[in-house]
Design a protein around this motif. Structure first.
Motif, PDB file in Angstrom:
ATOM      1  N   ASP A   1     -66.804  67.267 -24.886  1.00 37.25           N
ATOM      2  CA  ASP A   1     -67.892  67.224 -25.857  1.00 37.25           C
ATOM      3  C   ASP A   1     -67.392  67.695 -27.222  1.00 37.25           C
ATOM      4  O   ASP A   1     -67.640  67.061 -28.253  1.00 37.25           O
ATOM      5  CB  ASP A   1     -69.035  68.111 -25.367  1.00 37.25           C
ATOM      6  N   GLY A   2     -66.645  68.825 -27.218  1.00 42.17           N
ATOM      7  CA  GLY A   2     -66.105  69.333 -28.473  1.00 42.17           C
ATOM      8  C   GLY A   2     -65.067  68.407 -29.077  1.00 42.17           C
ATOM      9  O   GLY A   2     -64.987  68.247 -30.301  1.00 42.17           O
ATOM     10  N   ALA A   3     -64.254  67.784 -28.226  1.00 37.37           N
ATOM     11  CA  ALA A   3     -63.226  66.869 -28.720  1.00 37.37           C
ATOM     12  C   ALA A   3     -63.851  65.625 -29.343  1.00 37.37           C
ATOM     13  O   ALA A   3     -63.363  65.121 -30.366  1.00 37.37           O
ATOM     14  CB  ALA A   3     -62.291  66.478 -27.584  1.00 37.37           C
ATOM     15  N   ALA A   4     -64.909  65.111 -28.728  1.00 34.96           N
ATOM     16  CA  ALA A   4     -65.584  63.940 -29.295  1.00 34.96           C
ATOM     17  C   ALA A   4     -66.155  64.261 -30.674  1.00 34.96           C
ATOM     18  O   ALA A   4     -66.060  63.453 -31.608  1.00 34.96           O
ATOM     19  CB  ALA A   4     -66.685  63.465 -28.351  1.00 34.96           C
ATOM     20  N   ALA A   5     -66.726  65.464 -30.815  1.00 37.75           N
ATOM     21  CA  ALA A   5     -67.247  65.872 -32.127  1.00 37.75           C
ATOM     22  C   ALA A   5     -66.115  65.983 -33.144  1.00 37.75           C
ATOM     23  O   ALA A   5     -66.256  65.570 -34.305  1.00 37.75           O
ATOM     24  CB  ALA A   5     -67.983  67.209 -31.997  1.00 37.75           C
ATOM     25  N   ALA A   6     -64.973  66.532 -32.716  1.00 38.72           N
ATOM     26  CA  ALA A   6     -63.830  66.659 -33.625  1.00 38.72           C
ATOM     27  C   ALA A   6     -63.314  65.283 -34.041  1.00 38.72           C
ATOM     28  O   ALA A   6     -62.964  65.061 -35.213  1.00 38.72           O
ATOM     29  CB  ALA A   6     -62.719  67.465 -32.958  1.00 38.72           C
ATOM     30  N   ALA A   7     -63.235  64.349 -33.093  1.00 41.31           N
ATOM     31  CA  ALA A   7     -62.790  62.990 -33.429  1.00 41.31           C
ATOM     32  C   ALA A   7     -63.740  62.345 -34.432  1.00 41.31           C
ATOM     33  O   ALA A   7     -63.304  61.620 -35.341  1.00 41.31           O
ATOM     34  CB  ALA A   7     -62.692  62.150 -32.160  1.00 41.31           C
ATOM     35  N   GLY A   8     -65.033  62.617 -34.278  1.00 44.52           N
ATOM     36  CA  GLY A   8     -65.993  62.089 -35.239  1.00 44.52           C
ATOM     37  C   GLY A   8     -65.751  62.644 -36.639  1.00 44.52           C
ATOM     38  O   GLY A   8     -65.820  61.907 -37.633  1.00 44.52           O
ATOM     39  N   ARG A   9     -65.435  63.951 -36.725  1.00 46.61           N
ATOM     40  CA  ARG A   9     -65.165  64.551 -38.041  1.00 46.61           C
ATOM     41  C   ARG A   9     -63.904  63.966 -38.671  1.00 46.61           C
ATOM     42  O   ARG A   9     -63.794  63.890 -39.893  1.00 46.61           O
ATOM     43  CB  ARG A   9     -65.023  66.071 -37.899  1.00 46.61           C
ATOM     44  N   LEU A  10     -62.956  63.573 -37.825  1.00 47.87           N
ATOM     45  CA  LEU A  10     -61.722  62.971 -38.332  1.00 47.87           C
ATOM     46  C   LEU A  10     -61.897  61.484 -38.651  1.00 47.87           C
ATOM     47  O   LEU A  10     -60.972  60.848 -39.162  1.00 47.87           O
ATOM     48  CB  LEU A  10     -60.599  63.132 -37.306  1.00 47.87           C
ATOM     49  N   GLY A  11     -63.069  60.916 -38.338  1.00 46.95           N
ATOM     50  CA  GLY A  11     -63.308  59.497 -38.598  1.00 46.95           C
ATOM     51  C   GLY A  11     -62.618  58.572 -37.623  1.00 46.95           C
ATOM     52  O   GLY A  11     -62.418  57.387 -37.918  1.00 46.95           O
ATOM     53  N   ARG A  12     -62.259  59.078 -36.432  1.00 49.45           N
ATOM     54  CA  ARG A  12     -61.569  58.260 -35.427  1.00 49.45           C
ATOM     55  C   ARG A  12     -62.590  57.770 -34.405  1.00 49.45           C
ATOM     56  O   ARG A  12     -62.743  58.342 -33.320  1.00 49.45           O
ATOM     57  CB  ARG A  12     -60.489  59.084 -34.737  1.00 49.45           C
ATOM     58  N   GLU A  13     -63.285  56.724 -34.747  1.00 50.42           N
ATOM     59  CA  GLU A  13     -64.378  56.269 -33.895  1.00 50.42           C
ATOM     60  C   GLU A  13     -63.894  55.738 -32.546  1.00 50.42           C
ATOM     61  O   GLU A  13     -64.537  55.944 -31.521  1.00 50.42           O
ATOM     62  CB  GLU A  13     -65.200  55.206 -34.624  1.00 50.42           C
ATOM     63  N   SER A  14     -62.748  55.044 -32.526  1.00 51.19           N
ATOM     64  CA  SER A  14     -62.281  54.518 -31.248  1.00 51.19           C
ATOM     65  C   SER A  14     -61.866  55.655 -30.317  1.00 51.19           C
ATOM     66  O   SER A  14     -62.131  55.615 -29.103  1.00 51.19           O
ATOM     67  CB  SER A  14     -61.107  53.559 -31.471  1.00 51.19           C
ATOM     68  N   GLU A  15     -61.244  56.698 -30.874  1.00 57.04           N
ATOM     69  CA  GLU A  15     -60.854  57.844 -30.057  1.00 57.04           C
ATOM     70  C   GLU A  15     -62.097  58.607 -29.598  1.00 57.04           C
ATOM     71  O   GLU A  15     -62.163  59.093 -28.469  1.00 57.04           O
ATOM     72  CB  GLU A  15     -59.931  58.760 -30.859  1.00 57.04           C
TER      73      GLU A  15
END
Length: 714
Positions: A487-501
């Motif tokens: 859950d935390g990693a998905a939020a971090a990926a969103g902040r980085l703009g990595r939608e596919s990740e």
């Protein structure tokens, strides 16, 4: 079945069938946990006589004829539980506390539990470990140790579900149930068949300890806490005060390795150490490593500290050179429970050899502990002292912590690449067993590193760590940590703009939630991932997993729609194995909806595209469909082929599934007794896995077969 234990198991199985109840219902009516009853019925544990009586009472049967058989089985015993010993080493210089140790031992024998409380540094853990080692012979199934992190700087105390998950993991239960109550019941059940001593160190409060206590049985628990846990019913306390002068002087002299002279100077040293064993050991170590000093010189140096709390710590630190003092300060910034030289090298930026020398100095000064070769840790009080110094004197501490995070990420990714996984064509060169052992050893530190990454805003690390743990988590799936990290990693990926990740992490999050039985949350995660516009390959996987969730919810038609969308997407992406899997599960839910011929056709289409273990679902579906149509021999041939594949590939959950549907096919052909044998084998295979949804499916099939058996007898 020839032995007394096997014959008793057969009698208990007859009682179970006679009751007409599910395992959980029978356990409830007999006043047992379902986990315990499962062990009795599968022969893993000889039940107490009171359990046999309770089971007989449910079915209104006289238990007395079973008494001789039970006595033989109890004498012969079941297979012994494996011994486990996680206790830290006992202190060679443990001194004093004879009265408190004797009281703790007495309470463990009589009450089965004790809490050792007292101020920081007073020796609670040392006494608990000392008592545990002295009583090792009385607990032949070993000693378990867990640091609850109640007062560990920079870390949150372990919550009960996480603590229970780690304790159960220490007993090789890698798939614990999701709920706290279910985990606590399983923990009590596991301890009831062992005679083990559990040390729960560093507890913050009674509420975090209560679910971890053993129930009936011969195991015992020893808790330590800085607080008096007065609300912990049934767990009497032993409170520690600072050592009396005689014991304090004896400990100081033992560590210093000198004959003490000069009562005034010794008294000054003892006064500055405040009777705390931790401080006394440090002061003694300083004197031992300074052969030119006298006790008077040591007392004078201790007087230089303005506060008694800092006297021994500060004096020990001042005797080190500047680089070693810096290493000490930075150690207060480390995440996790323990560390090795490699982590310290990353933290400090020093060569590993220089770090090893610094750690040797810190161990000699009693500022760092070395509980096992090459693994180090710090007392919470000293860690806090180091962290306070770092806050004052290390302006670049955030940079040092980020180097540690990068170290853990790089090591985790390196070892992860050595592990076989469906997500990569071939693992990197290396020893997979060594890689898994590294993850086992560093797991607590990796979780702490992830939490630190979130606090520091190190999103790159927060995204990477859960992905590097993917294979490890697959073998321990459904854990609370996995859900939280993804859950935390998905939020971090969103902040980085990595939608596919982010979509891939959400897909893994849904899978973890589904494994834990949280199907609504799983579907929500899959929908969110799908909204990210994933590529065809991930979109196909999401459709497949969505189908699994709807299947487990009993929504066969919706599941079929998802499986057919997955088959289309996999075919478009050229993924032959994925296409075969989607067709196979389409066949399976189609069979549930009624048309065996259509299901058989889909299963055959899947088998034309599938190799290896991927064939299992198609073979099982085809076998059950043919059994429905009366093609008994061909049906059983396909089902046995599926079971053989599951066994050869050591897929225990798939073995249970194959046994269940072999039983279903045998029931369809009228071989109900043989069907019941396969059902019992399936449940025995499932019992240690705690695969919530699969267990429900297998038990429902078992109960249907039992109903057929009962109606046939009537």
């Amino acid at each position: 079945m020839s032995g007394p234990h096997e014959r008793l198991v057969s009698q208990l199985a007859q009682i179970k069938e006679l009751s007409g109840l599910s395992l959980r219902a029978l356990a409830r009516d007999a006043g047992l946990s379902s986990s315990s009853l499962s062990r009795y019925l599968t022969g893993r544990l000889v039940p107490p006589w009171e359990v046999v009586v309770a089971l007989c009472r449910v079915v209104h049967r006289d238990p007395r004829p079973l008494r001789p058989l039970w006595a033989e089985a109890d004498k012969a015993g079941a297979a012994p539980a494996p011994r486990r010993n996680d206790l830290p080493a006992d202190l060679f210089d443990f001194t004093g506390r004879e009265r408190e140790a004797a009281r703790a031992e007495e309470l463990l024998r009589t009450a089965g539990a004790v809490v050792i409380d007292g101020m920081a540094g007073v020796g609670k853990t040392s006494l608990a470990v000392h008592v545990a080692h002295r009583l090792a012979g009385a607990y032949p199934d070993g000693g378990l140790y867990l640091d609850l992190q109640g007062f560990t700087p920079g870390q949150e105390p372990l919550d009960p579900p996480t603590a229970l998950g780690r304790l159960l993991g220490a007993l090789d239960i890698t798939h614990p149930p999701a709920g706290e109550q279910e985990r606590a019941a399983l923990w009590r059940s596991e301890l009831s068949r062992r005679r083990a001593l559990v040390v729960l160190d560093n507890a913050a409060d009674a509420d975090r300890v209560r679910p971890l206590l053993p129930g009936a049985g011969r195991s015992a628990v020893l808790v330590t806490s800085r607080n008096r846990l007065v609300s912990l019913d049934g767990v009497p306390p032993v409170s520690l005060t600072p050592l009396a002068d005689d014991d304090a002087a004896r400990l100081f002299g033992t560590v210093a390795g000198v004959a003490l002279t000069g009562e005034d100077e010794v008294g000054q040293v003892l006064d500055r150490c405040g009777g705390l064993p931790l401080a006394l050991r440090m002061a003694g170590a300083r004197l031992r490593h300074r052969p030119g000093w006298t006790v008077g010189v040591l007392a004078e140096r201790l007087r230089d500290s303005p506060a008694r709390f800092d006297a021994a710590f500060g004096m020990s630190l001042r005797q080190l050179d500047d680089p070693d003092r810096r290493v000490f300060r930075l150690l207060g910034l480390l995440p996790g429970a323990d560390f090795d030289t490699g982590v310290v090298a990353a933290l400090t930026g020093l060569p590993p050899g220089r770090c090893a020398g610094a750690l040797d100095e810190l161990v000699d000064a009693h500022l760092v502990l070395e509980p096992s070769p090459g693994r180090f840790r710090m007392h919470d009080l000293i860690r806090q002292y180091a962290a306070d110094l770092a806050a004052e004197e290390e302006p670049g501490s955030g940079t040092a912590q980020r180097r540690v995070l990068d170290h853990y990420r790089e090591r985790a990714e390196t070892y992860d690449r050595m592990l076989p996984s469906p997500h990569r064509p071939a693992p990197a060169p290396g020893d997979p067993q060594r890689a898994m052992a590294w993850f086992d050893l560093e797991y607590v530190n990796l979780i702490a590193a992830f939490d630190l990454a979130v606090r520091l805003g190190a999103d790159e690390v927060a995204v990477a760590l859960p992905q590097a743990l993917r294979v490890w988590f697959f073998r321990h799936r459904g854990t609370d940590d996995q859900v939280r990290l993804l859950d935390g990693a998905a939020a971090a990926a969103g902040r980085l703009g990595r939608e596919s990740e982010r979509a891939a992490l959400l897909a893994d999050l849904g899978w973890a939630l589904a494994a834990a039985g949280r199907l609504g949350g799983a579907l929500a995660a899959y929908r969110e991932a799908d909204r990210s516009g994933p590529a065809d390959g991930l979109a196909a996987t999401l459709a497949l997993r969505t189908g699994f969730a709807h299947r487990d919810l009993g929504e066969a038609r919706t599941a079929r729609e998802s499986f057919r969308r997955a088959a289309e997407l996999f075919e478009r992406a050229g993924n032959r194995a994925g296409h075969a899997q989607a067709l196979a599960f389409d066949a399976f839910v189609t069979l549930r909806l009624g048309p065996p011929a259509e299901a058989a056709g889909l299963a055959r289409a899947a088998l034309m595209r599938a190799d290896g273990p991927a064939r299992i679902t198609g073979l099982v579906t085809l076998g059950v469909a043919l059994a429905h149509d009366g093609n008994d021999a061909e049906a059983l041939r396909h089902l046995h082929e599926a079971l053989d594949l599951a066994e050869r590939n050591r897929l225990q959950h798939q073995q249970a599934w194959c046994h269940t549907y072999l039983a279903v096919a045998l029931r369809e052909t009228g071989s109900v007794e043989r069907a019941l044998e396969h059902h019992r084998t399936a449940l025995a295979l499932l019992e240690p896995l705690h695969e919530v949804q699969l267990e429900i499916e297998c038990r429902q099939a078992y109960e249907t077969t039992l109903a057929v058996h009962t109606s046939g007898e009537g």
